[in-house]
Write a protein that holds these residues in place. Structure first.
Motif, PDB file in Angstrom:
ATOM      1  N   THR A   1      74.019  42.844  64.451  1.00  0.00           N
ATOM      2  CA  THR A   1      74.845  43.579  62.737  1.00  0.00           C
ATOM      3  C   THR A   1      75.054  42.411  62.082  1.00  0.00           C
ATOM      4  OG1 THR A   1      76.917  44.144  63.186  1.00  0.00           O
ATOM      5  CG2 THR A   1      75.756  45.510  64.041  1.00  0.00           C
ATOM      6  N   SER A   2      75.247  42.789  60.076  1.00  0.00           N
ATOM      7  CA  SER A   2      75.761  41.845  59.727  1.00  0.00           C
ATOM      8  C   SER A   2      75.758  42.997  58.955  1.00  0.00           C
ATOM      9  CB  SER A   2      75.440  41.023  58.805  1.00  0.00           C
ATOM     10  OG  SER A   2      73.995  41.995  57.881  1.00  0.00           O
ATOM     11  N   GLU A   3      77.424  41.956  57.764  1.00  0.00           N
ATOM     12  CA  GLU A   3      77.947  42.832  57.405  1.00  0.00           C
ATOM     13  C   GLU A   3      78.105  42.564  55.733  1.00  0.00           C
ATOM     14  OE1 GLU A   3      82.391  43.208  58.016  1.00  0.00           O
ATOM     15  OE2 GLU A   3      82.153  44.682  59.952  1.00  0.00           O
ATOM     16  N   VAL A   4      77.524  43.683  55.260  1.00  0.00           N
ATOM     17  CA  VAL A   4      77.729  42.964  53.539  1.00  0.00           C
ATOM     18  C   VAL A   4      78.692  44.608  52.487  1.00  0.00           C
ATOM     19  CG1 VAL A   4      75.524  43.392  51.479  1.00  0.00           C
ATOM     20  CG2 VAL A   4      75.147  42.503  53.884  1.00  0.00           C
ATOM     21  N   TRP A   5      78.974  43.599  51.894  1.00  0.00           N
ATOM     22  CA  TRP A   5      79.811  44.019  51.009  1.00  0.00           C
ATOM     23  C   TRP A   5      79.212  44.842  49.170  1.00  0.00           C
ATOM     24  CZ3 TRP A   5      84.609  46.084  50.516  1.00  0.00           C
ATOM     25  CH2 TRP A   5      85.292  46.288  52.186  1.00  0.00           C
TER      26      TRP A   5
ATOM     27  N   ILE B   1      74.810  46.120  58.764  1.00  0.00           N
ATOM     28  CA  ILE B   1      73.255  46.606  58.177  1.00  0.00           C
ATOM     29  C   ILE B   1      72.330  46.344  60.054  1.00  0.00           C
ATOM     30  CG2 ILE B   1      72.962  47.025  55.819  1.00  0.00           C
ATOM     31  CD1 ILE B   1      72.123  44.490  55.335  1.00  0.00           C
ATOM     32  N   VAL B   2      71.624  46.518  60.275  1.00  0.00           N
ATOM     33  CA  VAL B   2      71.033  46.057  60.969  1.00  0.00           C
ATOM     34  C   VAL B   2      69.562  46.243  60.809  1.00  0.00           C
ATOM     35  CG1 VAL B   2      69.785  46.615  63.676  1.00  0.00           C
ATOM     36  CG2 VAL B   2      72.187  46.581  63.201  1.00  0.00           C
ATOM     37  N   GLY B   3      69.224  45.136  61.307  1.00  0.00           N
ATOM     38  CA  GLY B   3      67.553  44.487  59.719  1.00  0.00           C
ATOM     39  C   GLY B   3      67.821  45.207  58.714  1.00  0.00           C
ATOM     40  N   ASP B   4      66.772  46.284  57.984  1.00  0.00           N
ATOM     41  CA  ASP B   4      66.982  46.907  56.622  1.00  0.00           C
ATOM     42  C   ASP B   4      67.957  48.403  56.573  1.00  0.00           C
ATOM     43  OD1 ASP B   4      66.172  46.977  54.599  1.00  0.00           O
ATOM     44  OD2 ASP B   4      64.587  47.382  54.243  1.00  0.00           O
ATOM     45  N   TYR B   5      68.278  48.567  57.910  1.00  0.00           N
ATOM     46  CA  TYR B   5      68.779  50.009  58.219  1.00  0.00           C
ATOM     47  C   TYR B   5      70.216  50.467  58.372  1.00  0.00           C
ATOM     48  CZ  TYR B   5      64.372  51.596  58.903  1.00  0.00           C
ATOM     49  OH  TYR B   5      62.396  51.947  59.396  1.00  0.00           O
ATOM     50  N   VAL B   6      70.953  50.561  57.274  1.00  0.00           N
ATOM     51  CA  VAL B   6      72.559  50.874  57.230  1.00  0.00           C
ATOM     52  C   VAL B   6      72.799  51.747  58.306  1.00  0.00           C
ATOM     53  CG1 VAL B   6      74.223  51.888  56.236  1.00  0.00           C
ATOM     54  CG2 VAL B   6      72.182  50.907  54.966  1.00  0.00           C
TER      55      VAL B   6
ATOM     56  N   GLY C   1      71.231  55.803  59.035  1.00  0.00           N
ATOM     57  CA  GLY C   1      69.851  56.155  59.553  1.00  0.00           C
ATOM     58  C   GLY C   1      69.186  56.136  58.116  1.00  0.00           C
ATOM     59  N   LEU C   2      69.475  55.233  57.152  1.00  0.00           N
ATOM     60  CA  LEU C   2      69.115  55.056  55.450  1.00  0.00           C
ATOM     61  C   LEU C   2      69.056  53.545  55.623  1.00  0.00           C
ATOM     62  CD1 LEU C   2      70.786  58.030  53.043  1.00  0.00           C
ATOM     63  CD2 LEU C   2      67.994  58.324  54.235  1.00  0.00           C
TER      64      LEU C   2
END
Lengths: 379, 387
Positions: free
Chosen positions: A9-13, A30-35, A357-358
């Motif tokens: 996972t990575s965190e995006v502000w 986010i994981v890949g392109d999913y939140v 999931g989006l």
């Protein structure tokens, strides 16, 4: 849809310096392109509106309120005035009631036009962003003619309204509404008729009516789920004119998922809201009396010092239930405490449940579809 | 008896000037040799230049269909795009500077070049500095093969008009562009830039194959992979009338490849600020901005050459005028498409390109094959210029 192929996972502000985050910050994991996790954070836009209200007299207080949400200024200043009127026991003249209602509906249309442009900008079509904003200018012209100001209108006052309708204003309002009715089919074609719009909005940001009520959503966000929940009908304010005419609460039904709404339904719902507002204005305009006072003559004296008491003034805003709870002490010039209930606080924090999931690209669209206005959650 | 020669101090003293002169002469010889060598190089270059073919090549590659012309086209294209977008948006666009805001872009360029360049702490400095220029060069190089005119094109005419595989070379250069986008996003040290870089790579991954396959149809009809030969073969009929579907797939794939509006996920400003360009500032930003417009121009010119007959057209006009008129029409189409659709998500871009564009373009290739196999007696003379 499940993102279990990746586990890092990575965190995006998202904000507060993000271009489409005008004064808010949301932490997305986010994981890949999913939140997978959405953490809304209020507080980046805090201007202490509630505290400011404690230092303003009862006649000045509404000016703070309208600065919280300027795009629906006629509506956002009203709950405070309703609370003051309840405590002071003011009688609002018939003419002022109708004029208030007309202006609130005009303000609602203007606010929805603004939102349409905003959502389209977030969806990446600047043509559709600027077209509603051009039409919005017609309403702003009318507001300017009436009150002398485009956004901070300061129209309602305890006991009535400040300015009477003039023929020039009525001309401009009529022009704005005629223009709007001309353009609505074009907008519907540009939004609902566009295949790319349907691709981006159908089935995205979906929630059920049950969850929506649990999260405290109101207004178009819950009416889009097919719940006819509208304060204008459910709790008709005696100082407004919604009871004088016949009108229907607009709701939207999702055919594929009954009782749920996605972004597309929320857009459709806003178009219906515009149609109903136009209908209400059209029906109320002939009812405006020629003569008569527009403000209670004793209002100034009565609203200067209020008796001790507490009141809850509320109104169906563009974004949902907008309310102010007011507590006063005996013969004080300022409120003891004022508590603002903004509709967008709930819609902002409901993202916590909607977003997981989006896709990352859907975040700003889902958020925008709830019609957020930062002032309402950072009071 | 051997007489030991006495050390004569004065004689030694008298020898010093000779010695110094010798050193100076030696240095002079060295300098003369270097100067003569440089002069020789100049002479050699000049000798190459004064050969008429070479001189004309230089003029062509630097002035008319070359660098200066491309730069002015770029500036015009930016103005044209901004003005048309504004008119579609119900705005006015640039108005203040020059007639109809024509000088706006010069002002913008001066402003952007004069701005401070801020390099983020996390950025890889060397890569960050060098990549935008490499990107611009990679986009400008394929202009070499655009057949603007039967005579006035860069590679040379009429004896050696084009490389025989110029179409393949153009796509080879253009495939490198998103790699640089990805690298810029990666080396700027920002999460948004990295996401944008990967989205740019994703766009190219989606659109490259349909685009290349869409260009196979014209190449097969003309029987050549040289862009000049493909253009020359369209003297009887433009291929857009034979392959309209191919043209549409090429147009959509080209827009997706550039990454402008309906497919602007790589630089989606409401989602990821400015995508892979987020951390670029000043002159680096200007380069990537120009590169995007240069790519749009390049694709429009490619479409004119592949589908609209290039320099063929009205017989009384010179070739380049025909080309420019058609180029403006195609570029206008580009702009209208880019201002009428909502931004697609990355997965939707891939789905659109692979589910619809790819089968359509392959179908067209098969149709062309069948046509050439079964109707060759009247189709081949038609598509190769009525020969």
């Amino acid at each position: 849809m499940s993102p279990d192929i990746l586990d890092e996972t990575s965190e995006v502000w998202f904000g507060p310096q993000h271009v489409s985050a005008h004064g808010w910050a949301t932490k997305l994991t986010i994981v890949g392109d999913y939140v997978v996790e959405c953490d809304p954070n209020a507080g980046y836009f805090h201007r202490s509106a509630e505290k400011c209200l404690e230092f303003r007299t009862f006649r000045q207080g509404s000016l703070i309120l309208e600065r919280i949400c300027m795009v629906e200024a006629f509506i956002s200043e009203y709950p405070y005035i309703a609370a003051v009127e309840k405590i002071a026991g003011l009688e609002v003249p018939e003419k002022a009631k109708i004029m208030r209602t007309i202006m609130m509906e005009a303000s609602r249309i203007h606010s929805i036009q603004f939102w349409l442009g905003q959502l389209s900008g977030e969806l990446g079509l600047f043509t559709m962003m600027l077209w509603p904003w051009v039409d919005r200018e017609y309403f702003l012209d009318a507001f300017e003619e009436l009150t002398g100001s485009r956004h901070t209108v300061s129209y309602n006052t305890p006991g009535g309204v400040r300015y009477d309708f003039t023929p020039e204003f009525l001309d401009k309002l009529d022009k704005a509404i005629v223009r709007l009715e001309d353009r609505i089919p074009i907008f519907e074609d540009m939004l609902q008729g566009s295949p790319t719009f349907r691709l981006r909005t159908k089935g995205v940001g979906q929630y059920s009516a049950k969850n929506g009520i649990k999260w405290g959503l109101s207004g178009p966000n819950i009416k889009a789920c097919g719940v006819p929940m509208d304060l204008r009908k459910d709790d008709p304010d005696p100082n407004l004119a919604y009871g004088m005419i016949d009108w229907e609460v607009p709701i939207t039904e999702n055919k594929e998922h009954p009782g749920e709404c996605d972004i597309y339904d929320r857009v459709v719902q806003r178009f219906k809201e515009i149609a109903v507002s136009v209908d209400i204005i059209r029906k109320l305009l002939p009812l405006v009396p020629e003569d008569g006072p527009i403000v209670d003559p004793k209002a100034r004296a009565k609203a200067n010092r209020l008796p001790a008491g507490e009141a809850y003034g509320r109104v169906e805003g563009t974004r949902g239930v907008t309310a102010v709870w007011l507590k006063t002490t005996e013969k004080a010039q300022t409120p003891y405490r004022a508590k603002i209930r903004g509709p967008c606080f709930n819609s902002y924090y409901s993202l916590k449940h909607i977003m997981p999931g989006l896709r990352f690209a859907d975040f700003v669209v889902t958020f925008g579809s709830l019609d957020p206005y930062v002032g309402w959650w950072d009071r | 008896m051997h007489k030991v020669q006495q050390f004569d101090f004065f004689q030694w003293l008298a020898g010093i000037p000779d010695w110094i002169l010798g050193i100076i002469l030696w240095f002079w010889g060295l300098i003369k040799w270097v100067l003569l060598w440089i002069w020789g190089v100049f002479e050699w270059i000049w000798g190459l230049i004064v050969i008429p073919e070479n001189f004309m090549f230089l003029i062509r590659s630097l002035l008319y269909p070359g660098l200066v012309f491309i730069l002015f086209t770029l500036i015009f294209a930016v103005w044209f795009t901004r003005k048309l977008w504004a008119r579609i948006h119900d705005r006015r666009g640039p108005t203040h500077l020059g007639k109809y805001g024509g000088l706006q872009l010069f002002a913008d360029a001066i402003k952007l070049l004069a701005k401070e360049t801020i390099i983020p702490v996390n950025a890889r400095r060397w890569m960050y500095r060098i990549l935008p220029s490499v990107l611009l060069i990679a986009v400008l190089l394929p202009f070499m093969f655009i057949p603007w005119d039967p005579y006035w094109n860069i590679v040379g005419a009429p004896g050696f008009p084009d490389l025989s595989v110029s179409l393949v070379l153009i796509f080879a250069f253009l495939t490198a562009v998103p790699v640089f986008s990805l690298l810029i996003g990666w080396t700027s040290g920002s999460k948004y830039a990295l996401i944008g870089g990967f989205r740019a790579a994703n766009n190219q991954f989606a659109s490259e194959i349909p685009m290349v396959i869409s260009s196979v149809g014209p190449a097969m009809l003309a029987g050549s992979l040289s862009l000049f030969a493909i253009t020359q073969a369209q003297s009887a009929i433009w291929y857009v009338f034979l392959l309209p579907v191919n043209f549409v797939t090429f147009l959509i794939a080209a827009i997706a490849s550039v990454g402008t509006f309906p497919f602007d996920a790589p630089v989606a400003d409401s989602e990821i600020i400015f995508g892979w360009r987020t951390e670029l500032s000043g002159v680096y930003f200007t380069m990537t901005y120009f590169a995007e417009f240069a790519e749009q121009i390049l694709y429009s010119a490619l479409m004119v050459a592949l589908f609209f007959g290039g320099f063929h057209g009205l017989p009384f006009l010179p070739g380049f005028a025909n080309f420019i008129i058609k180029f403006l029409v195609v570029f206008f189409m580009f702009i209208v498409v880019t201002s009428s659709f909502y931004r697609l998500r990355q997965d939707q871009i891939v789905r659109l390109c692979w589910k619809y564009l790819l089968p359509l373009s392959i179908l067209n290739v098969i149709l062309v094959m069948l046509g050439l196999a079964y109707f060759s007696d009247w189709l081949v003379p038609l598509v190769t210029g009525g020969a």
